[in-house]
Design an enzyme around this catalytic site. Structure first.
Site, PDB file in Angstrom:
ATOM      1  N   LYS A   1     -24.451  -8.087 -98.572  1.00  0.00           N
ATOM      2  CA  LYS A   1     -24.138  -9.161 -97.448  1.00  0.00           C
ATOM      3  C   LYS A   1     -24.967  -8.811 -96.526  1.00  0.00           C
ATOM      4  CE  LYS A   1     -21.785 -12.939 -96.814  1.00  0.00           C
ATOM      5  NZ  LYS A   1     -21.399 -13.925 -97.931  1.00  0.00           N
TER       6      LYS A   1
HETATM    7  P1  NAD Z   1     -20.753 -23.274 -91.632  1.00  0.00           P
HETATM    8  O1  NAD Z   1     -21.430 -22.613 -90.424  1.00  0.00           O
HETATM    9  O2  NAD Z   1     -21.519 -24.394 -92.138  1.00  0.00           O
HETATM   10  O3  NAD Z   1     -19.148 -24.025 -91.387  1.00  0.00           O
HETATM   11  C1  NAD Z   1     -18.075 -23.461 -90.668  1.00  0.00           C
HETATM   12  C2  NAD Z   1     -17.599 -24.462 -89.821  1.00  0.00           C
HETATM   13  O4  NAD Z   1     -16.283 -23.852 -89.282  1.00  0.00           O
HETATM   14  C3  NAD Z   1     -18.416 -24.946 -88.705  1.00  0.00           C
HETATM   15  O5  NAD Z   1     -18.318 -26.415 -88.712  1.00  0.00           O
HETATM   16  C4  NAD Z   1     -17.669 -24.435 -87.372  1.00  0.00           C
HETATM   17  O6  NAD Z   1     -17.837 -25.380 -86.491  1.00  0.00           O
HETATM   18  C5  NAD Z   1     -15.988 -24.339 -87.954  1.00  0.00           C
HETATM   19  N1  NAD Z   1     -15.463 -23.465 -87.405  1.00  0.00           N
HETATM   20  C6  NAD Z   1     -15.913 -22.070 -86.515  1.00  0.00           C
HETATM   21  N2  NAD Z   1     -14.975 -21.676 -86.032  1.00  0.00           N
HETATM   22  C7  NAD Z   1     -13.755 -22.409 -86.300  1.00  0.00           C
HETATM   23  C8  NAD Z   1     -12.387 -22.474 -85.737  1.00  0.00           C
HETATM   24  N3  NAD Z   1     -11.812 -21.453 -85.057  1.00  0.00           N
HETATM   25  N4  NAD Z   1     -11.402 -23.305 -86.075  1.00  0.00           N
HETATM   26  C9  NAD Z   1     -12.034 -24.393 -86.894  1.00  0.00           C
HETATM   27  N5  NAD Z   1     -13.244 -24.498 -87.227  1.00  0.00           N
HETATM   28  C10 NAD Z   1     -14.066 -23.574 -87.067  1.00  0.00           C
HETATM   29  O7  NAD Z   1     -20.286 -22.150 -92.473  1.00  0.00           O
HETATM   30  P2  NAD Z   1     -20.231 -22.279 -94.324  1.00  0.00           P
HETATM   31  O8  NAD Z   1     -21.340 -22.217 -94.927  1.00  0.00           O
HETATM   32  O9  NAD Z   1     -19.245 -23.595 -94.284  1.00  0.00           O
HETATM   33  O10 NAD Z   1     -19.142 -21.033 -94.525  1.00  0.00           O
HETATM   34  C11 NAD Z   1     -17.600 -21.046 -94.214  1.00  0.00           C
HETATM   35  C12 NAD Z   1     -16.924 -20.022 -95.010  1.00  0.00           C
HETATM   36  O11 NAD Z   1     -17.004 -20.002 -96.246  1.00  0.00           O
HETATM   37  C13 NAD Z   1     -17.335 -18.518 -94.622  1.00  0.00           C
HETATM   38  O12 NAD Z   1     -16.185 -17.605 -94.488  1.00  0.00           O
HETATM   39  C14 NAD Z   1     -18.523 -18.274 -95.633  1.00  0.00           C
HETATM   40  O13 NAD Z   1     -18.428 -16.806 -95.834  1.00  0.00           O
HETATM   41  C15 NAD Z   1     -17.826 -19.031 -96.647  1.00  0.00           C
HETATM   42  N6  NAD Z   1     -18.624 -19.046 -97.665  1.00  0.00           N
HETATM   43  C16 NAD Z   1     -19.754 -20.075 -97.770  1.00  0.00           C
HETATM   44  C17 NAD Z   1     -20.571 -20.029 -98.832  1.00  0.00           C
HETATM   45  C18 NAD Z   1     -21.811 -21.053 -98.627  1.00  0.00           C
HETATM   46  O14 NAD Z   1     -22.411 -21.338 -99.731  1.00  0.00           O
HETATM   47  N7  NAD Z   1     -22.096 -21.514 -97.553  1.00  0.00           N
HETATM   48  C19 NAD Z   1     -20.388 -19.713-100.051  1.00  0.00           C
HETATM   49  C20 NAD Z   1     -19.160 -18.704-100.186  1.00  0.00           C
HETATM   50  C21 NAD Z   1     -18.383 -18.526 -99.067  1.00  0.00           C
END
Ligand code: NAD
Length: 474
Positions: free
Chosen positions: A109
């Protein structure tokens, strides 16, 4: 992260506590548990970029948790609170996740301490390219050794910059495109990667609801249709999960929590409308399709059937776990439930579909993209038309024998050969189904020992990693 209790373990500690819970149930050679648990290495880089008339210094990390298989795989996160502990916890989860869903990678990561919103696009590009070259020159980005992907705060734009930076350094590497996944389609990306993690959450829930005993264990019944769902975070993962569940499975999204507030609506929120509103306005405030609530954390405590935390780690913690009403939680984010909260929720009888499984759709489709890049051909290109011709012959034969026309709708569906998107979705669905079936089997067989779905997931993945190490002679 809103965990506000001094007794709350850190994210890294939470992952270790959950790992240890399972590891002690396994009969492994002495020292093997410790070997699997620890991060192999974490590289910290501090680099300067001349921006706005001065040199700005940035701090980034790339952690390699386990190299029992190579390349190692894991996203790069952009957030101002990124730190070594968090990156190591996320790298460890990648090891377990890849093992669980049979994706042949070790875990890694990366993270950069930066708030992307503070910078213009051209500035972000210069920062990303510099960060990438620091990692590339140490083989911490390399198609055979270490392959990043998007995570919070990054997307296909950043992956394209990283791929191009790698290509400029390794001009004669024919597999250069495979150095990173989650790229745009025109530079070697794959159909269905952007939606993959949210799509995987949908497939995970569909498979869960194919196991009536598991559904009953969560005090639910029936199918996904009509289930009331709350989502925290409408970013890449949360948006796609909520969109597919509401538009394709008949779920009713009754609450969405975002930065700066939440929207609630008992009759259902139109996710596409809310997303478009967020893109236009930059916040959920002012959305006409529901009631605005200032306290975004309060949606987690709404009365609902399924809670999907899809924003960040530590969202459900010692301070709010008691008040969570959802009988089923799907961890779309990484580490959204702390170890302390996990125990409270388990005692309450809440069923948790754990992160290492629920959000594995991203790395699964990344694996397909990497294979596509190495094979230098899009999936389906060789066989699609041949399949269509074969199906046409078969239908013609049936029509001739029966002297009846094939039903037109079924004919059109059967005649259509699979394109890349269909193949990707099929591979992802298969992966999510098989992994859930393994977890459910272990969960149901060992419930009396206190095994839940998370422990089952750890048991399966630790055993797979241990057997790889054993084969390597460790
Ligand atoms: P992203 O940045 O696209 O989305 C995150 C969202 O959460 C944003 O819209 C943000 O405004 C919102 N957010 C942030 N703080 C917040 C809060 N306190 N309350 C409510 N909403 C809040 O990120 P993502 O890629 O969607 O990732 C989200 C999670 O999923 C992370 O934990 C990431 O590690 C995990 N993840 C992502 C992927 C991927 O393919 N993108 C894969 C596996 C896991």
């Amino acid at each position: 992260m809103s965990a506000a209790n001094a007794q709350e373990p850190s994210f890294r500690d939470s992952v270790d506590i959950m790992f240890n819970r399972a590891a002690t149930m396994l009969d492994l050679p002495p020292g093997m548990i410790e070997k699997i648990r620890v991060a192999n290495s974490t590289y910290t880089v501090r680099f300067g970029v001349k921006l706005r008339g001065e040199i700005k210094t940035f701090v980034g990390y790339r952690s390699v948790h386990s190299e029992h298989m190579e390349p190692v795989k894991g996203g790069i996160r952009y957030a101002d609170n990124v730190n070594q502990n968090e990156v190591e916890a996320l790298a460890a989860l990648m090891t377990y996740k890849c093992a669980l869903v049979d994706v042949p990678y070790g875990g890694s990561k990366g993270g950069l301490c930066i708030n992307p919103a503070d910078w213009e696009v051209d500035e972000l590009e210069r920062i990303t390219r510099r960060f990438a070259s620091e990692l590339i020159k140490r083989d911490l980005i390399n198609p055979a050794q270490n392959v990043p992907a998007p995570d919070m705060g990054t997307g296909e734009r950043e992956m394209a910059w990283i791929a191009d930076t790698y290509k400029r350094i390794h001009t004669n590497d024919i597999n250069a495109r495979a150095c990173v996944t989650g790229k745009p389609r025109n530079v070697g990306g794959i159909a269905g990667r952007t939606e993959a993690t949210g799509r995987g959450v949908q497939f995970a829930l569909q498979e869960f609801f194919r196991h009536p005993d598991d559904v009953k264990a969560a005090s639910l019944d029936g199918t996904l249709k009509g289930k009331r769902v709350v989502v925290q975070g409408l970013g890449n993962v949360g948006y796609h999960a909520a969109k597919f569940l509401s538009e394709e499975d008949g779920c009713v999204i009754v609450g969405v929590g975002e930065r700066g507030g939440a929207i609630v609506n008992e009759s259902g929120i139109n996710i596409e409308d809310l997303k478009q509103h967020m893109i236009a306005v930059g916040a959920v405030q002012g959305f006409g399709g529901g009631t605005y609530v200032e306290d975004n954390g309060s949606v987690l405590e709404l009365d609902c059937d399924i809670l999907i935390p899809a924003a960040m780690e530590g969202a459900i913690h010692l301070g709010n776990a008691e008040r969570i009403k959802a009988p089923l939680i799907v961890e779309a984010a990484n580490g959204p439930v702390t170890a302390g909260a996990d125990e409270i929720l388990r005692t309450k009888g809440c069923v948790i579909i754990p992160d290492m499984y629920a959000n594995a759709g991203g790395v699964t489709v990344s694996y397909f993209e990497w294979v596509k890049n190495l094979s230098h051909i899009r999936f389906g290109r060789m066989q699609r038309r041949q399949e269509e011709a074969f199906h046409e012959t078969l239908i013609g034969g049936i029509e001739e024998i029966t002297n009846k026309p094939f039903p037109p709708d079924a004919k059109a569906k059967y005649m259509e050969g699979a394109d890349e998107l269909k193949l990707v979705r099929s591979g992802l669905d298969d992966t999510m189904r098989l992994a859930y079936q393994q977890m459910s089997k272990v969960w149901n067989a060992r419930k009396h020992e206190g095994v839940d779905l998370r422990t089952a997931a750890y048991l399966i993945s630790i055993e797979k990693v241990a057997s790889s190490y054993a084969t390597l002679g460790l």
